[in-house]
Design a protein around this motif. Structure first.
Motif, PDB file in Angstrom:
ATOM      1  N   PHE A 138       0.891  -1.314  -0.357  1.00  0.00           N
ATOM      2  CA  PHE A 138       0.283   0.133  -0.311  1.00  0.00           C
ATOM      3  C   PHE A 138       0.774   1.124  -0.111  1.00  0.00           C
ATOM      4  CE2 PHE A 138      -2.939  -3.445   1.150  1.00  0.00           C
ATOM      5  CZ  PHE A 138      -3.787  -2.571   0.408  1.00  0.00           C
ATOM      6  N   GLU A 139       1.910   0.817   0.518  1.00  0.00           N
ATOM      7  CA  GLU A 139       2.834   2.302   1.302  1.00  0.00           C
ATOM      8  C   GLU A 139       3.322   2.208  -0.401  1.00  0.00           C
ATOM      9  OE1 GLU A 139       3.572   4.467   3.143  1.00  0.00           O
ATOM     10  OE2 GLU A 139       2.613   3.611   5.199  1.00  0.00           O
ATOM     11  N   LYS A 140       3.387   1.215  -1.671  1.00  0.00           N
ATOM     12  CA  LYS A 140       4.731   1.677  -2.636  1.00  0.00           C
ATOM     13  C   LYS A 140       3.383   2.515  -3.755  1.00  0.00           C
ATOM     14  CE  LYS A 140       7.131  -2.699  -2.987  1.00  0.00           C
ATOM     15  NZ  LYS A 140       7.148  -3.876  -3.786  1.00  0.00           N
ATOM     16  N   ILE A 141       2.369   2.428  -3.490  1.00  0.00           N
ATOM     17  CA  ILE A 141       1.291   2.506  -4.066  1.00  0.00           C
ATOM     18  C   ILE A 141       0.714   3.794  -3.373  1.00  0.00           C
ATOM     19  CG2 ILE A 141       0.520   1.034  -5.719  1.00  0.00           C
ATOM     20  CD1 ILE A 141      -2.052   0.595  -3.714  1.00  0.00           C
ATOM     21  N   ALA A 191     -11.400   2.006  -6.752  1.00  0.00           N
ATOM     22  CA  ALA A 191     -10.998   1.310  -8.436  1.00  0.00           C
ATOM     23  C   ALA A 191      -9.205   2.024  -8.760  1.00  0.00           C
ATOM     24  CB  ALA A 191     -11.141   1.546  -9.591  1.00  0.00           C
ATOM     25  N   LYS A 192      -8.446   2.824  -8.129  1.00  0.00           N
ATOM     26  CA  LYS A 192      -7.475   3.408  -8.678  1.00  0.00           C
ATOM     27  C   LYS A 192      -6.314   2.300  -8.013  1.00  0.00           C
ATOM     28  CE  LYS A 192      -4.174   6.493  -9.503  1.00  0.00           C
ATOM     29  NZ  LYS A 192      -3.434   8.193  -9.096  1.00  0.00           N
ATOM     30  N   ALA A 193      -6.756   2.255  -6.785  1.00  0.00           N
ATOM     31  CA  ALA A 193      -5.470   2.170  -5.575  1.00  0.00           C
ATOM     32  C   ALA A 193      -5.821  -0.201  -5.996  1.00  0.00           C
ATOM     33  CB  ALA A 193      -6.463   1.312  -4.544  1.00  0.00           C
ATOM     34  N   ALA A 194      -7.489  -0.454  -5.647  1.00  0.00           N
ATOM     35  CA  ALA A 194      -7.505  -1.946  -6.116  1.00  0.00           C
ATOM     36  C   ALA A 194      -7.239  -2.626  -7.173  1.00  0.00           C
ATOM     37  CB  ALA A 194      -9.232  -2.472  -6.432  1.00  0.00           C
ATOM     38  N   LYS A 195      -7.312  -1.660  -8.391  1.00  0.00           N
ATOM     39  CA  LYS A 195      -6.287  -1.606  -9.798  1.00  0.00           C
ATOM     40  C   LYS A 195      -4.935  -2.316 -10.019  1.00  0.00           C
ATOM     41  CE  LYS A 195      -9.705  -0.769 -12.531  1.00  0.00           C
ATOM     42  NZ  LYS A 195     -11.175   0.392 -13.045  1.00  0.00           N
ATOM     43  N   ALA A 196      -4.394  -1.273  -9.016  1.00  0.00           N
ATOM     44  CA  ALA A 196      -2.604  -0.952  -9.009  1.00  0.00           C
ATOM     45  C   ALA A 196      -1.873  -2.154  -7.505  1.00  0.00           C
ATOM     46  CB  ALA A 196      -2.236   0.412  -8.416  1.00  0.00           C
ATOM     47  N   LEU A 197      -2.510  -3.515  -7.507  1.00  0.00           N
ATOM     48  CA  LEU A 197      -2.542  -3.619  -5.931  1.00  0.00           C
ATOM     49  C   LEU A 197      -2.756  -5.087  -6.713  1.00  0.00           C
ATOM     50  CD1 LEU A 197      -3.902  -2.263  -2.855  1.00  0.00           C
ATOM     51  CD2 LEU A 197      -1.181  -2.913  -2.971  1.00  0.00           C
TER      52      LEU A 197
END
Length: 221
Positions: free
Chosen positions: A21-24, A102-108
């Motif tokens: 989570f820190e990475k994104i 949505a942006k964070a979920a896809k990034a993860l």
């Protein structure tokens, strides 16, 4: 060495996932409550709801509460549902399943419909490796509708008097009705004398019926 509880396992998983989570640049709250259980208001009709996150505004201590369905046992699936709920926690439920969520979920590495995400194959492999490091997830699947029927080794004589009411209950709550139509009744103390109707769960969730005398009815025992 003692076996850790499923809640301890989930908390360890959260700490292991924090760096992702820190990475994104979508950091998790410092403190998060997580438990195994059905979310508030969960219905069997919504069996696809496998996790739930509560906003910090709903908690006395201002901490997000997460719930992971007891129907889940596969560690990788548990972890990908956990990630979904952690995204909600990081956003404090402000975006629903759109925007920042949505942006964070896809990034993860979550994909599919944002209200019911699944891990990509790549994320699934990473989660399986994480699960190995965490150790066994001390949980046995809970079947809300009863265990799947196993093939019978010996034929059982048919009992013409046997009905669904004779089945052994799987929980301590109200009995499951044998029809999708739910019986709703008014109190016999009301002027209507115990007015009774049948309706569906869909309309009960909209609002309970009222009898001809204006009394709110209840689901019959």
């Amino acid at each position: 060495m003692r076996e850790i509880t499923r809640e301890e396992w989930l908390h360890l998983a959260i700490e292991a996932l924090r760096p992702e989570f820190e990475k994104i640049e979508f950091p998790l709250p410092e403190k998060i409550h997580v438990s195994v259980g059905f979310g508030y208001g969960a219905k069997r009709e919504s069996a696809t709801i496998l996790g739930q996150c509560w906003s910090s505004l709903a908690s006395e201590d201002g901490v997000n509460h997460l719930f992971i369905s007891p129907e889940l046992k596969d560690e990788a699936r548990v972890l990908d549902v956990l990630i979904h709920e952690l995204v909600h926690a990081a956003d404090d439920c402000k975006s629903g399943h759109k925007g920042a969520f949505a942006k964070a979920a896809k990034a993860l590495g979550l994909t599919g419909k944002m209200t019911a995400t699944v891990a990509t194959p790549e994320l699934t492999e990473k989660l399986r490796e994480l699960a190995k490091g965490l150790g066994p997830y001390s949980h046995a699947t809970l079947y809300p509708m009863g265990k799947p029927i196993q093939p019978k080794t010996e034929p059982k004589p048919e009992d013409p008097e046997e009905t669904p009411e004779d089945e052994t209950p799987v929980h301590s709550g109200p009995k499951k009705q044998g029809t999708r139509m739910i019986k709703v009744a008014c109190s016999t103390e009301c002027e209507c004398g115990g007015y009774t109707v049948r309706t569906t769960q869909k309309w009960i969730e909209v609002g309970m019926p009222v009898c001809p005398f204006g009394t709110v009815m209840e689901i019959a025992a």
